[in-house]
Design a protein around this motif. Structure first.
Motif, PDB file in Angstrom:
ATOM      1  N   PHE A   1      36.003  34.144  69.675  1.00  0.00           N
ATOM      2  CA  PHE A   1      35.761  33.489  68.388  1.00  0.00           C
ATOM      3  C   PHE A   1      34.884  34.400  67.536  1.00  0.00           C
ATOM      4  CE2 PHE A   1      33.064  30.637  65.732  1.00  0.00           C
ATOM      5  CZ  PHE A   1      34.063  30.153  64.910  1.00  0.00           C
ATOM      6  N   VAL A   2      35.411  34.806  66.394  1.00  0.00           N
ATOM      7  CA  VAL A   2      34.656  35.668  65.470  1.00  0.00           C
ATOM      8  C   VAL A   2      34.105  34.817  64.339  1.00  0.00           C
ATOM      9  CG1 VAL A   2      34.827  37.544  63.791  1.00  0.00           C
ATOM     10  CG2 VAL A   2      35.934  37.767  66.002  1.00  0.00           C
ATOM     11  N   LEU A   3      32.785  34.889  64.148  1.00  0.00           N
ATOM     12  CA  LEU A   3      32.116  34.101  63.116  1.00  0.00           C
ATOM     13  C   LEU A   3      31.511  35.045  62.078  1.00  0.00           C
ATOM     14  CD1 LEU A   3      29.786  31.064  63.778  1.00  0.00           C
ATOM     15  CD2 LEU A   3      29.170  32.790  62.097  1.00  0.00           C
ATOM     16  N   GLY A   4      31.942  34.925  60.834  1.00  0.00           N
ATOM     17  CA  GLY A   4      31.387  35.724  59.739  1.00  0.00           C
ATOM     18  C   GLY A   4      30.279  34.955  59.047  1.00  0.00           C
ATOM     19  N   THR A   5      29.098  35.564  58.927  1.00  0.00           N
ATOM     20  CA  THR A   5      27.958  34.859  58.325  1.00  0.00           C
ATOM     21  C   THR A   5      28.009  34.842  56.798  1.00  0.00           C
ATOM     22  OG1 THR A   5      26.658  36.902  58.439  1.00  0.00           O
ATOM     23  CG2 THR A   5      26.433  35.344  60.267  1.00  0.00           C
ATOM     24  N   GLU A   6      28.908  35.613  56.209  1.00  0.00           N
ATOM     25  CA  GLU A   6      29.153  35.558  54.765  1.00  0.00           C
ATOM     26  C   GLU A   6      30.365  36.428  54.437  1.00  0.00           C
ATOM     27  OE1 GLU A   6      26.289  37.861  52.167  1.00  0.00           O
ATOM     28  OE2 GLU A   6      25.235  38.061  54.077  1.00  0.00           O
ATOM     29  N   ARG A   7      30.958  36.179  53.281  1.00  0.00           N
ATOM     30  CA  ARG A   7      32.051  37.040  52.806  1.00  0.00           C
ATOM     31  C   ARG A   7      31.444  38.304  52.220  1.00  0.00           C
ATOM     32  NH1 ARG A   7      37.753  36.189  52.635  1.00  0.00           N
ATOM     33  NH2 ARG A   7      38.215  33.995  52.999  1.00  0.00           N
ATOM     34  N   HIS A   8      32.221  39.381  52.261  1.00  0.00           N
ATOM     35  CA  HIS A   8      31.736  40.660  51.750  1.00  0.00           C
ATOM     36  C   HIS A   8      32.399  41.006  50.421  1.00  0.00           C
ATOM     37  CE1 HIS A   8      31.140  40.610  56.106  1.00  0.00           C
ATOM     38  NE2 HIS A   8      30.049  41.303  55.846  1.00  0.00           N
ATOM     39  N   GLU A   9      31.852  42.022  49.763  1.00  0.00           N
ATOM     40  CA  GLU A   9      32.399  42.412  48.457  1.00  0.00           C
ATOM     41  C   GLU A   9      33.846  42.865  48.573  1.00  0.00           C
ATOM     42  OE1 GLU A   9      29.965  45.281  46.529  1.00  0.00           O
ATOM     43  OE2 GLU A   9      28.364  43.859  46.063  1.00  0.00           O
ATOM     44  N   ALA A  10      34.170  43.520  49.674  1.00  0.00           N
ATOM     45  CA  ALA A  10      35.538  44.016  49.877  1.00  0.00           C
ATOM     46  C   ALA A  10      36.251  43.190  50.936  1.00  0.00           C
ATOM     47  CB  ALA A  10      35.501  45.484  50.281  1.00  0.00           C
ATOM     48  N   ARG A  11      37.478  42.795  50.631  1.00  0.00           N
ATOM     49  CA  ARG A  11      38.264  42.027  51.604  1.00  0.00           C
ATOM     50  C   ARG A  11      38.546  42.848  52.852  1.00  0.00           C
ATOM     51  NH1 ARG A  11      43.071  40.806  47.701  1.00  0.00           N
ATOM     52  NH2 ARG A  11      42.286  42.780  46.900  1.00  0.00           N
ATOM     53  N   ARG A  12      38.582  44.167  52.720  1.00  0.00           N
ATOM     54  CA  ARG A  12      38.833  45.045  53.867  1.00  0.00           C
ATOM     55  C   ARG A  12      37.797  44.816  54.966  1.00  0.00           C
ATOM     56  NH1 ARG A  12      39.845  51.261  53.200  1.00  0.00           N
ATOM     57  NH2 ARG A  12      40.496  50.926  55.334  1.00  0.00           N
ATOM     58  N   ILE A  13      36.533  44.648  54.591  1.00  0.00           N
ATOM     59  CA  ILE A  13      35.473  44.464  55.591  1.00  0.00           C
ATOM     60  C   ILE A  13      35.661  43.131  56.308  1.00  0.00           C
ATOM     61  CG2 ILE A  13      32.977  44.376  55.992  1.00  0.00           C
ATOM     62  CD1 ILE A  13      32.620  46.058  53.455  1.00  0.00           C
TER      63      ILE A  13
ATOM     64  N   ALA B   1      26.394  41.144  65.830  1.00  0.00           N
ATOM     65  CA  ALA B   1      26.594  42.555  65.472  1.00  0.00           C
ATOM     66  C   ALA B   1      26.680  42.759  63.966  1.00  0.00           C
ATOM     67  CB  ALA B   1      27.872  43.075  66.124  1.00  0.00           C
ATOM     68  N   THR B   2      26.212  43.932  63.506  1.00  0.00           N
ATOM     69  CA  THR B   2      26.418  44.308  62.101  1.00  0.00           C
ATOM     70  C   THR B   2      27.855  44.804  61.954  1.00  0.00           C
ATOM     71  OG1 THR B   2      25.475  46.462  62.652  1.00  0.00           O
ATOM     72  CG2 THR B   2      24.020  44.904  61.563  1.00  0.00           C
ATOM     73  N   ASN B   3      28.310  44.952  60.714  1.00  0.00           N
ATOM     74  CA  ASN B   3      29.722  45.272  60.447  1.00  0.00           C
ATOM     75  C   ASN B   3      30.190  46.571  61.067  1.00  0.00           C
ATOM     76  OD1 ASN B   3      30.161  42.979  58.843  1.00  0.00           O
ATOM     77  ND2 ASN B   3      29.106  43.948  57.159  1.00  0.00           N
TER      78      ASN B   3
ATOM     79  N   VAL C   1      29.410  37.353  66.405  1.00  0.00           N
ATOM     80  CA  VAL C   1      28.871  36.995  65.090  1.00  0.00           C
ATOM     81  C   VAL C   1      28.742  38.269  64.260  1.00  0.00           C
ATOM     82  CG1 VAL C   1      26.983  35.859  63.851  1.00  0.00           C
ATOM     83  CG2 VAL C   1      27.570  35.113  66.174  1.00  0.00           C
ATOM     84  N   GLY C   2      29.434  38.321  63.122  1.00  0.00           N
ATOM     85  CA  GLY C   2      29.385  39.495  62.251  1.00  0.00           C
ATOM     86  C   GLY C   2      28.418  39.274  61.106  1.00  0.00           C
ATOM     87  N   THR C   3      27.454  40.197  60.934  1.00  0.00           N
ATOM     88  CA  THR C   3      26.467  40.075  59.862  1.00  0.00           C
ATOM     89  C   THR C   3      26.560  41.265  58.916  1.00  0.00           C
ATOM     90  OG1 THR C   3      24.741  41.213  61.115  1.00  0.00           O
ATOM     91  CG2 THR C   3      24.887  38.820  61.383  1.00  0.00           C
TER      92      THR C   3
END
Length: 343
Positions: A179-191, A147-149, A98-100
């Motif tokens: 399985f990677v779960l993103g809790t939100e989209r970030h300002e930069a697509r790179r992240i 985990a944080t980014n 889980v990416g936060t």
């Protein structure tokens, strides 16, 4: 550091010069680099560093499945859906990362998982000592890692754990890989791409999915029609809308923010380019002093610099004899009035 290394502890130093990261890198004769996420910033690399971005095919075919974003009306509804998704994946033994975006959200997800009784590891700035160990085992059967980014970058997540037996790896492969779960989209697509890239490495299978709510920071820049449509259709807060067109509109919002941030960095660099000319002139003279071994030449350089400074001060600030005499006093030079007039 000085105390640790048992050397003389010097007074706190003062910052006498600064440089932007861009101008610092441009001091190098050659610049190159390698990253999996440079494509989205290709324009900036070319504009700032005159470096082109070239895409190199992966060593093994990428079979990662990037699922469509799940969009919810409220943040509360989004978190409920995230926990349910983790729970269902965990029940079948699939490892979940889980990416936060922040430590705050990281700990919030951890609390919600604890309430549901889901065993998990937390990785953020507070667990930096165990970072390598935690991320290395994130591919184990049934593992859940929040985990944080920035956490664990540069560490491959080995399916089945590290080290893993063929049996353990096969067990995880049967679940579909990491399985990677993103809790939100970030300002930069790179992240976002960096987070996605934690799954399906070296030809392994894997899946990624992002969960978004209309209350996320990024959604300020997204089209308002999404929220109006969800409200009109009577979507509950834990009901998601999922469509490729909506994901594209969110990526367009990200692109817009990236453009704004690039313009800010570009303007800062333009101001620094002016200062950089002065910086280069001063450093050139400094290097001349440091590299010169002949005392007579050093004395000549000192006199030359002093003369330039005095001539500039006279032209700029001094208008009469009294002003000149006061100026001489500030230099602490013993010059008589006759000598001053002669000069």
């Amino acid at each position: 550091m000085e105390a640790k290394e048992r050397v003389n502890i010097e007074p706190e130093s003062k910052t006498v010069a600064t440089v932007t990261i861009q101008n610092y890198f441009r001091m190098y004769k050659k610049i190159c680099g390698m990253t999996g996420t440079a494509t989205t910033s290709a324009e900036e690399f070319l504009t700032v560093y005159k470096v082109e971005v070239v895409s190199i095919p992966t060593n093994k075919k990428n079979i990662r499945i990037d699922l469509t974003d799940q969009i919810y009306r409220t943040e509360k509804g989004k978190y409920q859906a995230i926990i349910q998704e983790i729970k269902s994946r965990n029940e079948k033994g699939q490892p979940v990362l889980v990416g936060t975006r922040s430590v705050e959200i990281n700990e919030k997800i951890s609390k919600l998982l604890s309430i549901e009784g889901i065993a998990h590891n937390v990785l953020n700035a507070k667990q930096h000592e165990r970072e390598g160990e935690i991320i290395a085992q994130a591919g184990k059967y049934g593992a859940v890692t929040v985990a944080t980014n920035m956490a664990g970058r540069g560490v491959d997540i080995i399916l089945g754990g590290n080290p893993a037996t063929d049996e353990e790896k096969e067990k995880v492969l049967q679940t579909g890989g990491l399985f990677v779960l993103g809790t939100e989209r970030h300002e930069a697509r790179r992240i976002d791409n960096q987070l996605r890239g934690r799954a399906a490495r070296q030809g392994d299978p894997g899946e990624t999915k992002f969960f978004i709510s209309l209350e996320d920071e990024l959604m300020i820049f997204a089209p308002k029609t999404i929220g109006k449509m969800m409200e009109k259709l009577g979507f509950k807060e834990d009901e998601a809308i999922s469509h490729g067109m909506i994901s594209k509109s969110i990526e367009a919002a990200q692109s817009k923010i990236e453009g704004i941030n690039f313009d800010i960095r570009k303007h800062v660099l333009e101001y620094d380019d002016v200062l950089n000319k002065q910086r280069q002139a001063v450093y050139a003279k400094r290097q001349a002093f440091l590299k010169e071994n002949d005392d007579s030449k050093i004395k000549e350089l000192c006199l030359q610099l002093a003369n330039e400074r005095i001539q500039n001060d006279i032209k700029t600030h001094i208008t009469d004899m009294a002003g000149f005499q006061n100026y001489i006093k500030t230099l602490k030079l013993d010059i008589s009035e006759e000598q001053a007039k002669a000069n």
